[in-house]
Design a protein around this motif. Structure first.
Motif, PDB file in Angstrom:
ATOM      1  N   PHE A 441       0.830  -1.195   0.000  1.00  0.00           N
ATOM      2  CA  PHE A 441       0.000   0.000   0.000  1.00  0.00           C
ATOM      3  C   PHE A 441       0.873   1.258   0.000  1.00  0.00           C
ATOM      4  O   PHE A 441       0.618   2.210  -0.742  1.00  0.00           O
ATOM      5  N   PHE A 442       1.922   1.274   0.826  1.00  0.00           N
ATOM      6  CA  PHE A 442       2.830   2.421   0.888  1.00  0.00           C
ATOM      7  C   PHE A 442       3.544   2.615  -0.453  1.00  0.00           C
ATOM      8  O   PHE A 442       3.675   3.744  -0.949  1.00  0.00           O
ATOM      9  N   THR A 443       3.997   1.507  -1.035  1.00  0.00           N
ATOM     10  CA  THR A 443       4.710   1.590  -2.312  1.00  0.00           C
ATOM     11  C   THR A 443       3.832   2.158  -3.412  1.00  0.00           C
ATOM     12  O   THR A 443       4.246   3.032  -4.185  1.00  0.00           O
ATOM     13  N   LEU A 444       2.594   1.681  -3.489  1.00  0.00           N
ATOM     14  CA  LEU A 444       1.671   2.190  -4.501  1.00  0.00           C
ATOM     15  C   LEU A 444       1.389   3.673  -4.283  1.00  0.00           C
ATOM     16  O   LEU A 444       1.308   4.452  -5.240  1.00  0.00           O
ATOM     17  N   GLY A 445       1.237   4.077  -3.023  1.00  0.00           N
ATOM     18  CA  GLY A 445       0.998   5.488  -2.734  1.00  0.00           C
ATOM     19  C   GLY A 445       2.166   6.369  -3.166  1.00  0.00           C
ATOM     20  O   GLY A 445       1.976   7.451  -3.754  1.00  0.00           O
ATOM     21  N   MET A 446       3.383   5.907  -2.905  1.00  0.00           N
ATOM     22  CA  MET A 446       4.570   6.678  -3.280  1.00  0.00           C
ATOM     23  C   MET A 446       4.699   6.795  -4.793  1.00  0.00           C
ATOM     24  O   MET A 446       4.988   7.881  -5.326  1.00  0.00           O
ATOM     25  N   THR A 447       4.522   5.709  -5.514  1.00  0.00           N
ATOM     26  CA  THR A 447       4.699   5.767  -6.969  1.00  0.00           C
ATOM     27  C   THR A 447       3.578   6.573  -7.640  1.00  0.00           C
ATOM     28  O   THR A 447       3.822   7.244  -8.637  1.00  0.00           O
ATOM     29  N   CYS A 448       2.373   6.515  -7.088  1.00  0.00           N
ATOM     30  CA  CYS A 448       1.293   7.347  -7.637  1.00  0.00           C
ATOM     31  C   CYS A 448       1.601   8.828  -7.418  1.00  0.00           C
ATOM     32  O   CYS A 448       1.370   9.665  -8.303  1.00  0.00           O
ATOM     33  N   GLY A 449       2.132   9.149  -6.230  1.00  0.00           N
ATOM     34  CA  GLY A 449       2.526  10.529  -5.970  1.00  0.00           C
ATOM     35  C   GLY A 449       3.637  10.988  -6.904  1.00  0.00           C
ATOM     36  O   GLY A 449       3.614  12.117  -7.425  1.00  0.00           O
ATOM     37  N   LEU A 450       4.621  10.113  -7.136  1.00  0.00           N
ATOM     38  CA  LEU A 450       5.700  10.446  -8.063  1.00  0.00           C
ATOM     39  C   LEU A 450       5.189  10.535  -9.507  1.00  0.00           C
ATOM     40  O   LEU A 450       5.701  11.313 -10.303  1.00  0.00           O
ATOM     41  N   GLY A 451       4.179   9.721  -9.819  1.00  0.00           N
ATOM     42  CA  GLY A 451       3.578   9.811 -11.145  1.00  0.00           C
ATOM     43  C   GLY A 451       2.977  11.191 -11.386  1.00  0.00           C
ATOM     44  O   GLY A 451       3.096  11.760 -12.481  1.00  0.00           O
ATOM     45  N   ILE A 452       2.335  11.738 -10.356  1.00  0.00           N
ATOM     46  CA  ILE A 452       1.788  13.100 -10.448  1.00  0.00           C
ATOM     47  C   ILE A 452       2.921  14.111 -10.604  1.00  0.00           C
ATOM     48  O   ILE A 452       2.848  15.038 -11.421  1.00  0.00           O
ATOM     49  N   LEU A 453       3.989  13.925  -9.819  1.00  0.00           N
ATOM     50  CA  LEU A 453       5.137  14.833  -9.893  1.00  0.00           C
ATOM     51  C   LEU A 453       5.765  14.805 -11.288  1.00  0.00           C
ATOM     52  O   LEU A 453       6.036  15.859 -11.885  1.00  0.00           O
ATOM     53  N   PHE A 454       6.009  13.611 -11.813  1.00  0.00           N
ATOM     54  CA  PHE A 454       6.636  13.475 -13.129  1.00  0.00           C
ATOM     55  C   PHE A 454       5.776  14.113 -14.225  1.00  0.00           C
ATOM     56  O   PHE A 454       6.282  14.810 -15.105  1.00  0.00           O
ATOM     57  N   THR A 455       4.471  13.836 -14.162  1.00  0.00           N
ATOM     58  CA  THR A 455       3.584  14.223 -15.257  1.00  0.00           C
ATOM     59  C   THR A 455       3.196  15.695 -15.206  1.00  0.00           C
ATOM     60  O   THR A 455       3.260  16.404 -16.220  1.00  0.00           O
ATOM     61  N   ILE A 456       2.777  16.145 -14.039  1.00  0.00           N
ATOM     62  CA  ILE A 456       2.220  17.493 -13.939  1.00  0.00           C
ATOM     63  C   ILE A 456       3.297  18.539 -13.648  1.00  0.00           C
ATOM     64  O   ILE A 456       3.319  19.615 -14.268  1.00  0.00           O
ATOM     65  N   VAL A 457       4.198  18.229 -12.733  1.00  0.00           N
ATOM     66  CA  VAL A 457       5.203  19.218 -12.337  1.00  0.00           C
ATOM     67  C   VAL A 457       6.366  19.274 -13.327  1.00  0.00           C
ATOM     68  O   VAL A 457       6.793  20.346 -13.778  1.00  0.00           O
ATOM     69  N   LEU A 458       6.909  18.088 -13.662  1.00  0.00           N
ATOM     70  CA  LEU A 458       8.091  18.029 -14.525  1.00  0.00           C
ATOM     71  C   LEU A 458       7.745  17.931 -16.017  1.00  0.00           C
ATOM     72  O   LEU A 458       8.627  18.086 -16.878  1.00  0.00           O
ATOM     73  N   GLY A 459       6.480  17.610 -16.330  1.00  0.00           N
ATOM     74  CA  GLY A 459       6.061  17.538 -17.726  1.00  0.00           C
ATOM     75  C   GLY A 459       6.543  16.316 -18.467  1.00  0.00           C
ATOM     76  O   GLY A 459       6.556  16.291 -19.696  1.00  0.00           O
ATOM     77  N   LEU A 460       6.967  15.266 -17.724  1.00  0.00           N
ATOM     78  CA  LEU A 460       7.409  14.037 -18.368  1.00  0.00           C
ATOM     79  C   LEU A 460       6.216  13.171 -18.761  1.00  0.00           C
ATOM     80  O   LEU A 460       5.194  13.172 -18.088  1.00  0.00           O
ATOM     81  N   LYS A 461       6.358  12.420 -19.810  1.00  0.00           N
ATOM     82  CA  LYS A 461       5.307  11.528 -20.273  1.00  0.00           C
ATOM     83  C   LYS A 461       5.786  10.080 -20.175  1.00  0.00           C
ATOM     84  O   LYS A 461       6.947   9.798 -20.450  1.00  0.00           O
ATOM     85  N   PRO A 462       4.889   9.151 -19.795  1.00  0.00           N
ATOM     86  CA  PRO A 462       5.291   7.747 -19.689  1.00  0.00           C
ATOM     87  C   PRO A 462       5.622   7.167 -21.062  1.00  0.00           C
ATOM     88  O   PRO A 462       5.186   7.654 -22.071  1.00  0.00           O
TER      89      PRO A 462
END
Length: 462
Positions: A441-462
């Motif tokens: 649960f903690f791992t999924l929460g961290m990666t989802c948060g980083l997914g938001i950071l990568f996509t919205i803040v840094l503008g990176l695309k998967p």
């Protein structure tokens, strides 16, 4: 009444109290089968003292022999011990209900809002973590299952058969079971089970528990009873299929899904991860119900909600029906499919328990059945490895090319389509799970948060 042995000659837990406890168990059933079984042990054995340690493990060993989610079947079995058929129905159904409702809600959010930036970012992080979660499951199961070179050989053969030659999962399970069944007679030392969930303790004094030799259901196995239970179970299982075929169409997506997941219900030995590779490949490549990455999203939903991991099939059914809805509306078809897929997945679980429970003593300690289960568990390791490789290819690479050489099939990634952000998130998940030993649960929460950071803040695309 729930603590210690009641004064009545035939002690029973009040049905209303049992319902409230099963709801409590269901609400805490996170963390896959190991976590779910631990929750039941803590509440039912240690706290409520409804069932002894020996009986609990005895029932668990029986459920391990069956296809389907063992934790849900264990709840059904203990419910049956307490209150007969209605107790088993309530315990098993409530175990599934919270996860069903949660995944239904998440599925609705997915189809309506997955195109929005924030939701897409969350799902980006979710899929990267799930890839590592599957690897962690592979590591955990292989340590338990691969005790000698024969087991390693069975696992390797299972991987080669399913990944390179596309041999259907049910055939691999049947082959492994047959090998273990026969091999346990000639070399029992090689096909001896690893104990999976621990060894049962001898507990002759059951006086402090509610379920005892005197109070457990005294149902005598017989051919007549087996025929009645089987007939009724099959009718309950397949009447909805008949109704859907007659009222909608025999060519509808609902019929295809009910038939497909009915087949899955009878071969899900070794837990959900074992069968998910087959489900994913069939749902994506044969039926076209969803895209490869979407299977990872569904698995992430199942990992973060209560209930059995196999509930991911509900997400598969939801998306498939949403996209092939005629003659219903997309959302109406998707909700109906969620119900139907869940129905055909779990009705067999109740059938196995109600049919087989009276025979449990005969199954206990059976060397050939134990050997078959041991070989099947080893094969499951190879199947999960296939799942891991398949998920990795379709998660980390934007394009995978399939090549055929006779019966041999190869899936070759196009290296120029490697997603570095996805790889980075997967490495973070690996560190959290394998190195720092953080929870799923903690791992999924961290990666989802980083997914938001990568996509919205840094503008990176998967």
């Amino acid at each position: 009444m729930s603590r210690g042995r009641p004064d009545a000659a035939h002690p029973q837990v009040p049905f209303r109290e049992a319902v409230s406890v099963w709801l409590r168990v269901a609400a805490q059933s996170f963390g896959g089968p190991a976590g779910q079984i631990a929750v039941m042990h803590r509440i039912l054995v240690e706290e409520k003292k409804w069932i002894s340690e020996e009986r609990f493990l005895h029932a668990l060993n029986y459920c391990m022999l069956l296809p389907g989610p063992e934790a849900q079947q264990l709840a059904t079995y203990i419910g049956w011990l307490l209150h007969g058929t209605r107790g088993g129905l309530v315990a098993g159904s409530l175990f599934v209900l919270p996860g069903f409702l949660a995944i239904l809600l998440l599925s609705v959010i997915y189809v309506l809002y997955s195109d929005t930036t924030i939701i897409g970012a969350i799902f980006f992080g979710l899929k990267a973590a799930v890839l590592i979660i599957v690897l962690e499951a592979l590591s955990r199961i292989s340590r338990r299952a691969l005790k000698n070179n024969v087991m390693y050989g069975i696992a390797a053969a299972a991987f080669v058969l399913i990944f390179f030659f596309q041999v259907p999962f049910p055939y691999i399970i049947l082959l492994a079971g047959a090998l273990g069944y026969s091999g346990s007679q000639t070399r029992p030392d090689l096909f001896k089970g690893g104990g999976g969930h621990g060894s049962a303790k001898t507990d002759d004094d059951e006086s402090q528990y509610v379920i005892t030799r005197e109070t457990a259901p005294a149902v005598q196995p017989s051919a007549g009873r087996a025929l009645r239970v089987t007939t009724l179970g099959l009718l309950i299982w397949f009447i909805p299929l008949l109704v859907v075929g007659l009222t909608l169409s025999w060519q509808s997506v609902f019929v295809d899904q009910m038939v497909f997941f009915s087949k899955m219900a009878v071969v899900t030995f070794g837990g959900a991860y074992a069968v998910l590779s087959y489900v994913a490949q069939q749902a994506v490549e044969v039926y076209g119900w969803l895209a490869p990455g979407e299977m990872l999203t569904g698995l992430g939903f199942a990992e973060t909600t209560p209930g059995p991991l196999i509930q991911v099939v509900q997400f598969v059914g939801f998306l498939g029906a949403y996209r092939e809805a005629a003659p219903l509306s997309p959302m109406g078809a998707a909700v109906l499919s969620s119900v139907l897929v869940t129905w055909v997945t779990y009705v067999p679980c109740f059938l196995w328990i109600f049919l087989g429970a009276p025979y449990i003593e005969k199954l206990r300690g059976n060397q050939r059945l134990s050997g078959a289960l041991t070989a099947i568990t080893a094969a499951v390791v190879g199947v999960i490895l296939n799942l891991s490789v398949w998920f990795a290819l379709h998660t980390l690479f934007g394009k995978v090319v399939e090549r055929h050489m006779g019966l041999l099939r190869l899936e070759i990634p196009v290296w120029g389509t490697l997603s570095l952000p996805t790889l980075a998130l997967s490495l973070v998940a690996w560190v959290l799970l394998f190195r720092l030993k953080k929870s799923t649960f903690f791992t999924l929460g961290m990666t989802c948060g980083l997914g938001i950071l990568f996509t919205i803040v840094l503008g990176l695309k998967p």
